[in-house]
Motif scaffolding. Structure first.
Motif, PDB file in Angstrom:
ATOM      1  N   GLY A 158       8.330  31.700   3.259  1.00 45.80           N
ATOM      2  CA  GLY A 158       8.485  31.918   4.537  1.00 45.80           C
ATOM      3  C   GLY A 158       9.840  32.769   4.832  1.00 45.80           C
ATOM      4  N   ASP A 159       9.678  33.752   5.868  1.00 43.57           N
ATOM      5  CA  ASP A 159      10.747  34.802   6.047  1.00 43.57           C
ATOM      6  C   ASP A 159      11.077  35.593   4.762  1.00 43.57           C
ATOM      7  N   GLY A 160       9.910  35.669   4.103  1.00 39.77           N
ATOM      8  CA  GLY A 160      10.067  36.625   2.998  1.00 39.77           C
ATOM      9  C   GLY A 160      10.874  36.298   1.719  1.00 39.77           C
ATOM     10  N   VAL A 161      11.506  34.687   1.812  1.00 35.28           N
ATOM     11  CA  VAL A 161      12.358  34.406   0.934  1.00 35.28           C
ATOM     12  C   VAL A 161      11.669  33.104   0.325  1.00 35.28           C
ATOM     13  N   PRO A 162      11.265  33.244  -1.284  1.00 36.50           N
ATOM     14  CA  PRO A 162      10.446  32.131  -1.793  1.00 36.50           C
ATOM     15  C   PRO A 162      11.240  31.037  -1.912  1.00 36.50           C
ATOM     16  N   ARG A 163      10.725  29.641  -1.729  1.00 35.90           N
ATOM     17  CA  ARG A 163      11.290  28.478  -1.920  1.00 35.90           C
ATOM     18  C   ARG A 163      10.435  27.669  -2.717  1.00 35.90           C
ATOM     19  N   LEU A 164      11.176  26.789  -3.628  1.00 38.36           N
ATOM     20  CA  LEU A 164      10.297  25.667  -4.334  1.00 38.36           C
ATOM     21  C   LEU A 164      10.590  24.493  -3.676  1.00 38.36           C
ATOM     22  N   ARG A 165       9.225  23.844  -3.272  1.00 37.16           N
ATOM     23  CA  ARG A 165       9.229  22.747  -2.526  1.00 37.16           C
ATOM     24  C   ARG A 165       8.367  21.725  -3.252  1.00 37.16           C
ATOM     25  N   PRO A 166       8.843  20.375  -3.495  1.00 36.26           N
ATOM     26  CA  PRO A 166       7.991  19.152  -3.762  1.00 36.26           C
ATOM     27  C   PRO A 166       6.723  19.203  -2.611  1.00 36.26           C
ATOM     28  N   ALA A 167       5.402  18.905  -3.404  1.00 36.77           N
ATOM     29  CA  ALA A 167       4.262  18.767  -2.290  1.00 36.77           C
ATOM     30  C   ALA A 167       3.449  17.733  -2.828  1.00 36.77           C
ATOM     31  N   PRO A 168       2.807  16.696  -2.172  1.00 35.99           N
ATOM     32  CA  PRO A 168       1.952  15.777  -2.562  1.00 35.99           C
ATOM     33  C   PRO A 168       0.470  16.346  -3.163  1.00 35.99           C
ATOM     34  N   PRO A 169       0.144  15.561  -4.140  1.00 37.00           N
ATOM     35  CA  PRO A 169      -1.284  16.178  -4.426  1.00 37.00           C
ATOM     36  C   PRO A 169      -2.269  16.114  -3.155  1.00 37.00           C
ATOM     37  N   ASP A 170      -3.396  16.914  -3.555  1.00 39.44           N
ATOM     38  CA  ASP A 170      -4.664  16.810  -2.539  1.00 39.44           C
ATOM     39  C   ASP A 170      -5.084  15.558  -2.544  1.00 39.44           C
ATOM     40  N   GLY A 171      -5.500  14.923  -1.116  1.00 41.37           N
ATOM     41  CA  GLY A 171      -6.089  13.629  -1.142  1.00 41.37           C
ATOM     42  C   GLY A 171      -4.931  12.529  -0.964  1.00 41.37           C
ATOM     43  N   ALA A 172      -3.670  12.850  -1.277  1.00 41.21           N
ATOM     44  CA  ALA A 172      -2.649  11.726  -1.459  1.00 41.21           C
ATOM     45  C   ALA A 172      -3.044  10.801  -0.063  1.00 41.21           C
ATOM     46  N   LEU A 174      -1.308   8.094   2.872  1.00 40.91           N
ATOM     47  CA  LEU A 174      -0.016   8.256   3.682  1.00 40.91           C
ATOM     48  C   LEU A 174       1.096   7.829   3.097  1.00 40.91           C
ATOM     49  N   ALA A 175       1.404   6.643   2.324  1.00 37.15           N
ATOM     50  CA  ALA A 175       2.318   6.298   1.801  1.00 37.15           C
ATOM     51  C   ALA A 175       3.301   7.292   0.618  1.00 37.15           C
ATOM     52  N   LEU A 176       2.222   7.832   0.043  1.00 35.08           N
ATOM     53  CA  LEU A 176       2.673   8.977  -0.943  1.00 35.08           C
ATOM     54  C   LEU A 176       3.103  10.153  -0.307  1.00 35.08           C
ATOM     55  N   ARG A 177       2.221  10.751   0.847  1.00 34.80           N
ATOM     56  CA  ARG A 177       2.720  11.943   1.543  1.00 34.80           C
ATOM     57  C   ARG A 177       4.299  11.465   2.115  1.00 34.80           C
ATOM     58  N   LEU A 178       4.707  10.481   2.853  1.00 34.45           N
ATOM     59  CA  LEU A 178       5.759  10.044   3.320  1.00 34.45           C
ATOM     60  C   LEU A 178       6.958   9.949   2.196  1.00 34.45           C
ATOM     61  N   ALA A 179       6.450   9.544   1.135  1.00 34.47           N
ATOM     62  CA  ALA A 179       7.489   9.474  -0.012  1.00 34.47           C
ATOM     63  C   ALA A 179       8.087  10.887  -0.223  1.00 34.47           C
ATOM     64  N   VAL A 180       6.759  11.953  -0.482  1.00 35.63           N
ATOM     65  CA  VAL A 180       7.409  13.120  -0.703  1.00 35.63           C
ATOM     66  C   VAL A 180       7.972  13.826   0.331  1.00 35.63           C
ATOM     67  N   ARG A 181       7.758  13.287   1.395  1.00 27.84           N
ATOM     68  CA  ARG A 181       8.325  14.020   2.615  1.00 27.84           C
ATOM     69  C   ARG A 181       9.735  13.613   2.782  1.00 27.84           C
ATOM     70  N   ALA A 182       9.941  12.386   2.482  1.00 31.31           N
ATOM     71  CA  ALA A 182      11.232  11.653   2.425  1.00 31.31           C
ATOM     72  C   ALA A 182      12.166  12.450   1.331  1.00 31.31           C
TER      73      ALA A 182
END
Length: 240
Positions: A158-172, A174-182
């Motif tokens: 984003g904005d031409g600046v790379p950032r490393l972010r954690p992401a849930p696996p495909d098909g995760a 809701l609980a796992l997605r919320l955990a990764v977002r938190a």
């Protein structure tokens, strides 16, 4: 009714779905309340995509989506029923960044009782992390939790600046997605320099989470309500 999205950060608002001031402290008592939480925190669940649109019927209307939710025993609140949450400007910036990086997509999820149980477990783990008063110990607790999550690394540009972010696996779920977002949100809080300002309310029985935005950085209570209660209790104790 108290809204869920008080800061817009799952890492804080999910912890605060347990309110000791209530006769029944559980603010996520059923799947319908979890739907409402997801709507307010922009992780709105819906019926599976194949039910939302098909070659024969095309996109479902809102009425059809509501009927589909009833078919699986779940009723979602409409967007019109949602209240706008007052959000601190810095929290809003964090929230927008996390929404782009780790959004919980609506179209993949149809919630059930198992999701409710799993989300409550995420809430408990979040509270365990935030309950560590020492910032260093809290960082270690977050690291342990994150190491147990099946996350993948995502590089964003984003904005031409790379950032490393954690992401849930495909098909995760809701609980796992919320955990990764938190986890992502807490990392952003730390990156913003507010890690030592993240705490739980000191006014028992309340244990709501908050970020201290006061200039001195010595705030102990999540709200004026709790501050007044604590001061009144201290005054009574002094005059006994």
């Amino acid at each position: 009714m108290r809204q869920y999205a008080e800061t817009g950060l799952v890492a804080i608002d999910l912890v605060n779905t347990w309110d000791e001031y209530l006769d029944d402290p559980e603010r996520l008592p059923d799947v319908a309340s979890l739907h409402r939480f997801c709507q307010e925190l922009t992780c709105e669940p819906a019926t599976p995509r194949e039910r939302e649109e098909s070659p024969e019927t095309g996109p479902l209307t809102q009425e059809a989506r509501d009927a589909a939710l009833l078919d699986v025993g779940q009723r979602a609140l409409t967007g019109a029923a949602r209240a706008a949450a007052p959000v601190d400007a810095r929290d809003r910036a964090l929230m927008e960044g996390v929404r782009e990086a780790a959004a919980v997509e609506a179209g993949d999820i149809a919630l059930a009782e198992g999701d409710l149980v799993a989300v409550r477990e995420v809430r408990g783990r979040l509270r365990d992390v935030l309950a560590v008063a020492d910032p260093g110990g809290r960082a270690a607790a977050l690291a342990r939790w994150a190491s147990e999550l099946p996350v993948r690394a995502l590089v964003e540009a984003g904005d031409g600046v790379p950032r490393l972010r954690p992401a849930p696996p495909d098909g995760a779920d809701l609980a796992l997605r919320l955990a990764v977002r938190a986890v992502t949100e807490l990392l952003d809080v730390a990156a913003a320099g507010d890690w030592d300002r993240l705490r739980l309310c000191a006014a028992r029985p309340c244990r709501d989470a908050f970020i201290d935005r006061s200039r001195p950085g010595r705030r102990q209570f999540c709200s004026t309500r709790c501050a007044n209660r604590a001061h009144a209790a201290a005054s009574r104790a002094r005059h006994r």
